[in-house]
Write a protein that holds these residues in place. Structure first.
Motif, PDB file in Angstrom:
ATOM      1  N   GLU A   1       0.852  -1.193   0.000  1.00  0.00           N
ATOM      2  CA  GLU A   1       0.000   0.000   0.000  1.00  0.00           C
ATOM      3  C   GLU A   1       0.889   1.244   0.000  1.00  0.00           C
ATOM      4  O   GLU A   1       1.866   1.314   0.748  1.00  0.00           O
ATOM      5  CB  GLU A   1      -0.896   0.046   1.235  1.00  0.00           C
TER       6      GLU A   1
ATOM      7  N   ARG B   1      -9.509  -7.718   9.664  1.00  0.00           N
ATOM      8  CA  ARG B   1      -9.936  -7.157   8.387  1.00  0.00           C
ATOM      9  C   ARG B   1     -11.212  -7.869   7.928  1.00  0.00           C
ATOM     10  O   ARG B   1     -11.284  -9.103   7.927  1.00  0.00           O
ATOM     11  CB  ARG B   1      -8.825  -7.347   7.348  1.00  0.00           C
TER      12      ARG B   1
ATOM     13  N   GLU C   1      -9.994   1.364   8.779  1.00  0.00           N
ATOM     14  CA  GLU C   1      -9.823   1.380   7.326  1.00  0.00           C
ATOM     15  C   GLU C   1     -11.136   1.025   6.618  1.00  0.00           C
ATOM     16  O   GLU C   1     -11.956   0.266   7.134  1.00  0.00           O
ATOM     17  CB  GLU C   1      -8.750   0.367   6.905  1.00  0.00           C
TER      18      GLU C   1
ATOM     19  N   TYR D   1     -12.522  -0.063   2.505  1.00  0.00           N
ATOM     20  CA  TYR D   1     -12.071  -0.558   1.212  1.00  0.00           C
ATOM     21  C   TYR D   1     -13.182  -0.388   0.181  1.00  0.00           C
ATOM     22  O   TYR D   1     -13.968  -1.323  -0.065  1.00  0.00           O
ATOM     23  CB  TYR D   1     -11.665  -2.027   1.319  1.00  0.00           C
TER      24      TYR D   1
ATOM     25  N   ARG E   1     -11.011  -3.066  -4.364  1.00  0.00           N
ATOM     26  CA  ARG E   1      -9.877  -3.916  -3.999  1.00  0.00           C
ATOM     27  C   ARG E   1      -8.579  -3.125  -3.975  1.00  0.00           C
ATOM     28  O   ARG E   1      -7.693  -3.398  -3.162  1.00  0.00           O
ATOM     29  CB  ARG E   1      -9.768  -5.084  -4.993  1.00  0.00           C
TER      30      ARG E   1
ATOM     31  N   VAL F   1      -7.810   2.097  -0.554  1.00  0.00           N
ATOM     32  CA  VAL F   1      -8.045   2.052   0.880  1.00  0.00           C
ATOM     33  C   VAL F   1      -8.107   3.478   1.418  1.00  0.00           C
ATOM     34  O   VAL F   1      -7.271   4.314   1.073  1.00  0.00           O
ATOM     35  CB  VAL F   1      -6.947   1.237   1.616  1.00  0.00           C
TER      36      VAL F   1
ATOM     37  N   ARG G   1      -3.513   0.127  -3.296  1.00  0.00           N
ATOM     38  CA  ARG G   1      -3.002  -1.209  -2.952  1.00  0.00           C
ATOM     39  C   ARG G   1      -2.649  -1.975  -4.238  1.00  0.00           C
ATOM     40  O   ARG G   1      -3.385  -1.946  -5.205  1.00  0.00           O
ATOM     41  CB  ARG G   1      -4.055  -1.976  -2.152  1.00  0.00           C
TER      42      ARG G   1
END
Length: 222
Positions: free
Chosen positions: A34, A101, A160, A162, A165, A168, A221
């Motif tokens: 990232e 996550r 975080e 998302y 994909r 972030v 990412r």
């Protein structure tokens, strides 16, 4: 209070760290790298909040544990903001982020030791030894400032999100513990009998203080 907060967050991080280490080395659902741009603020006390910008690089060991390196720059010259340590501030951190996550969001604890640097962190008053001024109103002293770089520890939480994909968004909140070592310098006073300036040598003892720090950023990412 600050020490209790530090040990509590560290204990949480250690528990989270060793729990997932037996899982697979790298989740196929989590990109390894990232790169992010961050907005940052650090508050040393009432009325002493500095705003800055920075960047962050994260390496995801697996879906629970990541290594991070981050740097921040606060462009405004701070005045009497951190135990008298002034000037523009830079900060560099490296540490670990550990947590859980989910599909669209994640929550983590972080512990990132590093350094923080104040452009005018050391202040001193020194006598002018070469061609000192003389006469009425003469001021035979110079005011000298030097950079101070010292240890810092960023501990706290991370939230975080998302949206995709590859993207972030992130919010950091916590406490930056800054260690100010002992410092010896001159203080200027005036002798009422002569009306002249007199230097007094004194040492300020070492101290560790907490400063509230907030970051918000967007990363890519891959």
């Amino acid at each position: 209070m600050k020490r209790k907060l530090f040990f509590t967050i560290t204990a949480i991080g250690i528990c989270l760290l060793f729990g997932p280490l037996n899982t697979r080395a790298q989740s196929a659902d989590v990109p390894k790298y990232e790169v992010a741009a961050d907005f940052a603020s650090i508050t040393f006390g009432p009325g002493h909040t500095e705003l800055g910008l920075g960047g962050r690089f994260t390496y995801n060991l697996n879906e629970h544990v990541a290594l991070e390196a981050a740097g921040y720059f606060f462009p405004r010259k701070c005045v009497f903001c951190a135990r008298g340590n002034d000037g523009r501030i830079t900060e560099g951190l490296f540490g670990v982020k550990v947590g859980k996550r989910f599909k669209k969001w994640g929550i983590f604890a972080k512990a990132r030791p590093g350094v923080i640097s104040f452009g005018d962190g050391k202040f001193d008053v020194v006598p002018i030894t070469v061609n000192p001024p003389t006469g009425v109103g003469a001021f035979p002293f110079n005011f000298v400032t030097k950079r101070l770089t010292t240890f810092a520890m960023d501990v706290g939480g991370v939230l975080e999100f998302y949206p995709t994909r590859r993207i972030v968004t992130r919010i950091d909140f916590g406490d930056t513990l800054i260690h100010y070592g002992p410092y010896t310098n001159n203080f200027l006073t005036f002798d009422p009998t002569t009306g002249k300036g007199v230097l007094i040598r004194a040492t300020t003892p070492s101290q560790t203080r907490g400063s509230v720090q907030f970051m918000a950023g967007v990363g890519f990412r891959f």
